[in-house]
Design an enzyme around this catalytic site. Sequence first.
Site, mmCIF file in Angstrom:
data_model
loop_
_atom_site.group_PDB
_atom_site.id
_atom_site.type_symbol
_atom_site.label_atom_id
_atom_site.label_comp_id
_atom_site.label_asym_id
_atom_site.label_seq_id
_atom_site.Cartn_x
_atom_site.Cartn_y
_atom_site.Cartn_z
ATOM 1 N N CYS A 100 0.834 -1.202 0.000
ATOM 2 C CA CYS A 100 0.000 0.000 0.000
ATOM 3 C C CYS A 100 0.869 1.252 0.000
ATOM 4 O O CYS A 100 0.636 2.192 -0.763
ATOM 5 C CB CYS A 100 -0.924 -0.023 1.211
ATOM 6 S SG CYS A 100 -2.113 1.343 1.259
ATOM 7 N N CYS A 197 -6.182 -3.403 7.178
ATOM 8 C CA CYS A 197 -7.288 -2.442 7.066
ATOM 9 C C CYS A 197 -8.459 -2.979 6.260
ATOM 10 O O CYS A 197 -9.610 -2.688 6.569
ATOM 11 C CB CYS A 197 -6.786 -1.124 6.484
ATOM 12 S SG CYS A 197 -6.177 -1.219 4.778
#
Length: 367
Positions: A100, A197
């Site tokens: 990410c 997440c």
Amino acid sequence: MRILVAMSGGVDSSVVAGLLAEEGHEVVGATLQLYDHGAAIQKKGACCAGQDIHDARDVADRLGIPHYVLDREQVFRREVIGDFADSYARGETPIPCIRCNQTVKFRDLVALARDLGCEALATGHYARRVEGANGAELHRAADPARDQSYFLAATTRDQLAFARFPLGGYADKAAVRAVAARLGLRVADKPDSQDICFVPEGRYDDLVAKLRPEATAPGELVHADGRVLGTHRGIARYTVGQGRGLGEASWDGDERLYVAGVDAGKRRIVVAPRGSLETGEAVAGEMNWLIDPPAAPLRCQAKLRAREAPRDATVTWDAAAGLARIALDVPGIVAPGQACVLYDGDRVLGGGFLRGRGSVDTGRAAA
């Protein structure tokens, strides 16, 4: 300076925006929307979705700075979530936070910052950027318990030169929350995000089952010596070093067994006694060097997992193969897919992703 601040909606990035605005910089806030707004709004432990976007906008309003929301859902799904599922299907243990940072965060946000005429990108990461003799260096944060330098090892030298980490020098999280309270930010007591997440409940295997169902097909649990001990529930549910969830293959007599390797091609999980899992050698690919790649064997420290301490090592860079060959002074457990980050004391020298099937010779089991 005009600075773009990556605002996730949490206390860390909110404090970064507040501190920089307080110092007189022209601050622009940007939040990445990585999930469907409606579906994600109630997720606990997530970031970059739903309520977090509202919180980031509220902080920007409080500080009087412009705030943009960037839809990166498709990119995130392809380059982070898709890579996550693919890694498990290959028998690896992925580390999506690095992917990410490598893609939708630093690559895309640095590009946006430059498009907006900003001179820097600031984030809430706990790490330190130090100006060295040959340019910007990445160092550990002052608070070892919150240090995130391991997760930033894929940041390129060009990105690091452009980046700022204002929280890297803070002694602890309590000090950061105190700043948020002083600035009057409503996120001052907001809990930290937990877990991965995009799977905040921790059920990553359910996600992999939807995206790569072949990774959850059953197969054999095999001892490293070749004996078949039982049946597993899908390679995506196992990682090197794991001792739980092995069922009838948990013990060999009175000796506890652990996952030693994953053979995705044969859908086999290889198990062995824990002492057999440790190895003195590792190989890392996709190397990102924050120094000039070493022409000779390099003495440094290698960190094989986020929660492990670095261990002394000698690293040889094989430029032709694009691989770092790591000889560990003290053997460790190598989990393919995890990051191997190289340090010289507090400084990050570079990092890559571990290759191979695991820490033991699984030749017999794979026969």
